[in-house]
Design an enzyme around this catalytic site. Structure first.
Site, PDB file in Angstrom:
ATOM      1  CG  HIS A  75     -49.626  -9.750  -7.661  1.00  0.00           C
ATOM      2  ND1 HIS A  75     -50.369 -10.806  -7.200  1.00  0.00           N
ATOM      3  CD2 HIS A  75     -50.342  -8.645  -7.388  1.00  0.00           C
ATOM      4  CE1 HIS A  75     -51.487 -10.347  -6.692  1.00  0.00           C
ATOM      5  NE2 HIS A  75     -51.496  -9.053  -6.782  1.00  0.00           N
ATOM      6  CD  GLU A  76     -52.082 -11.180 -12.241  1.00  0.00           C
ATOM      7  OE1 GLU A  76     -52.090 -10.897 -13.454  1.00  0.00           O
ATOM      8  OE2 GLU A  76     -52.245 -12.328 -11.812  1.00  0.00           O
ATOM      9  N   GLY A  77     -48.065  -7.511 -13.257  1.00  0.00           N
ATOM     10  CA  GLY A  77     -47.558  -6.316 -13.917  1.00  0.00           C
ATOM     11  C   GLY A  77     -47.240  -5.262 -12.877  1.00  0.00           C
TER      12      GLY A  77
ATOM     13  NE  ARG B 235     -51.720  -6.468 -16.022  1.00  0.00           N
ATOM     14  CZ  ARG B 235     -50.794  -6.203 -16.945  1.00  0.00           C
ATOM     15  NH1 ARG B 235     -51.000  -5.261 -17.836  1.00  0.00           N
ATOM     16  NH2 ARG B 235     -49.665  -6.875 -16.957  1.00  0.00           N
TER      17      ARG B 235
END
Lengths: 606, 606
Positions: free
Chosen positions: A457-459, A314
């Site tokens: 993306h990625e949360g 992240r």
């Protein structure tokens, strides 16, 4: 011509003056390093970014990955770029010497990666995913799994993916339906046969490497044949595109098949796939359907293993967002300095030649905003990257735990703030270019489109907000937030001791106090639904406080200097405090009154 | 299936309940009209939008206009759409019966046009540009020019463009270099030969019509052969793509040639061209180089004539931006109601089925924000469109003057606010769709890309700000601003008389008072450079005040009702007052202290 990727001057200020990364070399792990080797690593990254990544940035957007029925076709420049990156040893930059690594601090490697992101984020995705994949295997795999999969990845022979989402399960990973049936033991660990669909798989199918190592989340059915509900039933599997022997020899195709390519707004050079596992229609390993996979770690602990790498992933997304905003800013600055248009208001003599648009205050406003966003984001990203180093180098267990708490706390900000505000910088970069910025002849519109992925993306942005307010600020019984507050207060104390920055220190202190108080009140309310209904304004207010702190720190680090660079830093800090920080008052006020407008909005009323 | 273009319920509320457009039928000009004919016009627009415009929305984006060396190739669906629009009489919707028009009020025609913009803004550009072109000729052309050019445009036989910018002169029109040399008299007016380049010409070259009527700004050289500097030397010319006889017969090609097609981020269905006038390489009318043009109006008054239509054009841009945000909101709402993902926080039982994402507060937050932006923008756009009617129907000269002042004042807001905030709505619509919103399978990313043009063209965002603060608020010695303040105050008085909306009325009143005071102080400062250096935050603060007023008006118009629609309006109003209006305090504060951060930022410090 100066590179328009990143400002090396700024990078060096942040690394050496502000973060004092040279001090990391006191640790035995980095004892061979120093400013010279760090600079050399940055040089290498800049060179590879300039020579191998930047030149096909726009071509990769125009000529998207295509599936011709047999193989995915990528433009020919991507392979050499990925190989060049691997050949320079950058895949293992932070790893131990005995893994073929360079033992570079994470923060220095991150600064280097920013060049690659700025040059061509879509091509950079292939090595970046591979590094994340290999790191996970190094942390959770068996020696045999590391030997067979991670090492070839670190050499660039194999590339890697992360297979989490499914068409019906994106943010809600507990609802994945991919099934893993036990299929005996093997030298590479407990073997399974996987069936299911995985969506949004970046780098999911291509011919760039000998094979692709998919790390796949799936569920092992219980005794009743049903998949366990929720996230606790999730395990992690290595599912290579081809069968791989324990010695790394690549064999026949595994039962993993491309089911579709997603056509995206941006980030087009990264092939993004729907993958079908275990269909058995084209590939039937050992004569039957089912993708062969090897479990990593214990059954039911797949999500924990995957999330082990999440902080770094992240922070990496935030750094990528930062780099996309940063290079766009430099392009806008370059354009504004060279494009003549109009005249200053005070001297509007039409017989005089036009002036470069940077002389117009509104253009300077847009450039100053971009500067404050992208330089602030770079500073914050590198600060968090250095926390990774600090935590891993800490010799005291409790200190390591505390650094880990702080890093956990700041990760949602490191991911979301650049994704939001460096995207805003991209938007301003288009605006500075006027009509030209709206055309594909200039890079800024593509940089915007590429960056638009990062809040998703990625949360997604809202997921980061739930993570921050619902879990991170409460971690360690409030210790995480206290650790953050203590660091902010230390900078405030320093600021209050100056005549130039005491007002800003006070302004920051006032917001920090409100943020801490409202955090406590929200958590005391006892109604998680109501508390979390305004999580996003909370995330955004927290982010602005954190960035104001970063700007105060940068201002203080330059306050005894009077060169243009330092005065620019101070002006950007002043702008952030005058134009941006006060925005948090709106969010803080609605959090303080626990505003229920969103929660009471009924579906039928839309 | 309900149309996802616009909410007809909302449109009817705004037109009939809030703006009382039926009252316009008391004027003799609209005496034949009533709700029935207005509804019929809206039906026609919705049907044409749905049947002829919407179906090729994405195809026109994928298959851009191409130049094959001879002609510009557009996808085949664009021609029938433009013809269908023309055949329904919509090109002349607001014009007199004796011009073949319908004498519809401008506000009703605007509401109808919103359907076309929502369905396919790029295809709508062809008729919209043609209507603007014809309107200008009706106002400023000779009877012969109207007969030869405007009437065929209103029938859809000819299409029209506006040729203002040049590669070196976008926002700075005084710097255009296109030259018009006198070439005798003609039945169509004083004739000239034009040479020069025009950039960003939407609809600049294609085969959709018998010819294209270019309205071109150019300069007539003085006795010294030089072009006069500045905007005062600009004249306006009709330069048809083909020579046209006084009876409208289309002849050979004029010396106007495509020099390049711009490849844009969005809005791709509208061919956007660089045009070369007078090169004489392919077309030599009457045997020599030089594009034949006919002057419209007096020499040197070209910009005034062009700007005569600017209010309507800019309100049209704002309406287009609104429609793009509005349809994206409806798509996001539809998606959120049907896409299952996750579970409510309070009942996180993974064995229960997933719920539609609209049940998550953060998704509702994004939908409520979109609703507040797009419905607010639609209300404000239609309010301004009705001011066009009110001004043109006013029988009292002074009333007409006052309405004109108010319309002039609000035009920069009508153009810029939707361009900024409905674009923000587009961004949220992508976010609601998650990863799917980032793909071209869903329309929302294209709607974003299309809308991104609106803060750039027809006077960029910063230009609107200079116009508002530098000219409009000072117009009539401050009368324009006083007229606006009086209207806001009337709504505030109404709000203060209620128990539900008195706080909001007070909140609005406080900001209005600060806005008026800071306007006076800025203009009293006597330093135009410093005053205008923060024009953009001024524009944005003014816009939010105007929109808050619009929302208070909508809330009051529904306050005695308890249906879902009305409660939704009230909730959106409450959200705007709680979450958006307070943002203006940051801008007002920096205007009040005359913040010099931007002005004192030196070039070298970037």
């Amino acid at each position: 011509m100066e590179s328009l990727l990143l400002s090396r001057r700024d990078l060096e200020f942040l690394l050496y003056d502000w973060l004092d990364v040279e001090a990391l070399c006191h640790a035995p792990r980095h004892a061979d390093h120093g400013r010279e080797t760090f600079d050399a690593a940055l040089d290498t990254c800049e060179r590879i970014a300039t020579d191998l990544f930047a030149p096909h940035y726009q071509k990769a957007d125009r000529e998207e990955p295509r599936f011709d029925g047999t193989a995915v076709e990528l433009i020919e420049e991507i392979g050499p770029a990925v190989r060049g990156f691997a050949d320079a040893g950058l895949l293992a930059a932070t790893l131990d010497y005995d893994m073929g690594g360079m033992q570079l601090p994470h923060v220095v490697a991150s600064a280097g990666m920013a060049y690659l992101y700025a040059a061509n984020v879509a091509t950079a995705a292939y090595p970046v995913l591979t590094m994340g994949n290999a790191s996970l295997l190094l942390a959770h795999g068996t020696p045999a799994q590391i030997e067979a999969f991670a090492l070839p990845e670190l050499q660039g022979r194999f590339l890697g993916t992360m297979c989490l989402s499914e068409p019906q399960a994106g943010s809600s990973l507990g609802d994945i339906q991919t099934r893993a049936e036990p299929d005996g033991e093997s030298l590479l660990g407990p073997r399974y046969r996987l069936t299911g669909s995985k969506m949004w798989i970046s780098g999911g199918d291509h011919e760039l490497a000998d094979t692709i190592v998919h790390l796949v989340l799936a569920k092992v059915p219980g005794a009743d044949g049903k998949l366990p509900p929720g996230t606790r039933g999730i395990s992690l599997f290595i599912v290579p595109r081809h069968l791989v022997d324990a010695d790394g020899t690549v064999g026949a195709r595994n039962d993993v098949q491309l089911a579709g390519i997603n056509h995206k707004m941006g980030y087009r050079g990264t092939v993004n796939c729907l993958l079908a596992f275990g269909e058995g229609t084209r590939f039937r390993p050992e004569g039957r359907a089912g993708a062969i996979g090897y479990r990593v770690g214990a059954e039911g602990e797949g999500l924990a293993a995957m999330f082990h790498m999440m902080n770094e992933a992240r922070i990496g997304v935030g750094l990528g967002a930062t780099a996309l905003g940063y290079t766009a800013y430099l392009h806008a600055l370059d354009y504004a300095r060279t494009r003549p248009q109009g005249r200053p208001l005070a001297e509007r003599d039409p017989s005089q030649p036009q002036v470069p648009i940077i002389r117009h205050p509104d253009v300077r406003r847009m450039l100053l905003a971009q500067k404050a966003y992208v330089e602030g984001a770079l500073a914050f990203s590198l600060y968090c990257a250095k926390l990774v180093d600090d935590a891993s180098l800490a010799t005291d267990d409790d200190e390591r735990r505390r650094l880990g708490l702080l890093l956990d706390l700041l990760t949602p900000i490191a991911k979301s703030w650049p994704s939001q505000w460096c995207l805003a910088a991209n938007d301003l970069a288009i605006q500075v270019h006027g009509g030209y910025g709206y055309t594909r002849e200039y890079k800024v519109e593509q940089l915007y489109r590429d960056n638009r992925l990062n809040p998703i993306h990625e949360g997604a942005h809202g997921i980061q907000a739930l993570d921050l307010l619902g879990r991170k600020v409460a971690a360690g019984g409030g210790e995480a937030l206290a650790l953050f507050a203590a660091r902010v207060e230390a900078t405030m104390v320093e600021g209050r001791a100056t005549s130039t920055w005491c007002d800003e220190a006070d302004a920051l202190g006032a917001r920090l106090a409100r943020l801490v108080a409202v955090t406590r009140d929200l958590h005391a309310s006892g109604d998680p639904g109501a508390m979390l209904s305004n999580a996003t304004p909370y995330l955004e207010a927290f982010g602005h406080v954190a960035l104001a702190w970063t700007w105060l720190g940068q201002a203080l680090a330059t306050s005894d200097r009077d060169d243009d660079f330092s005065r620019g830093k101070q002006q950007a800090a002043r702008w952030f405090f005058g134009w941006e920080l006060p925005k948090v008052d709106v969010a803080l006020a609605l959090l303080e009154r626990n505003d229920g407008t969103v929660l009471s909005m009924q579906e039928a009323m839309f």
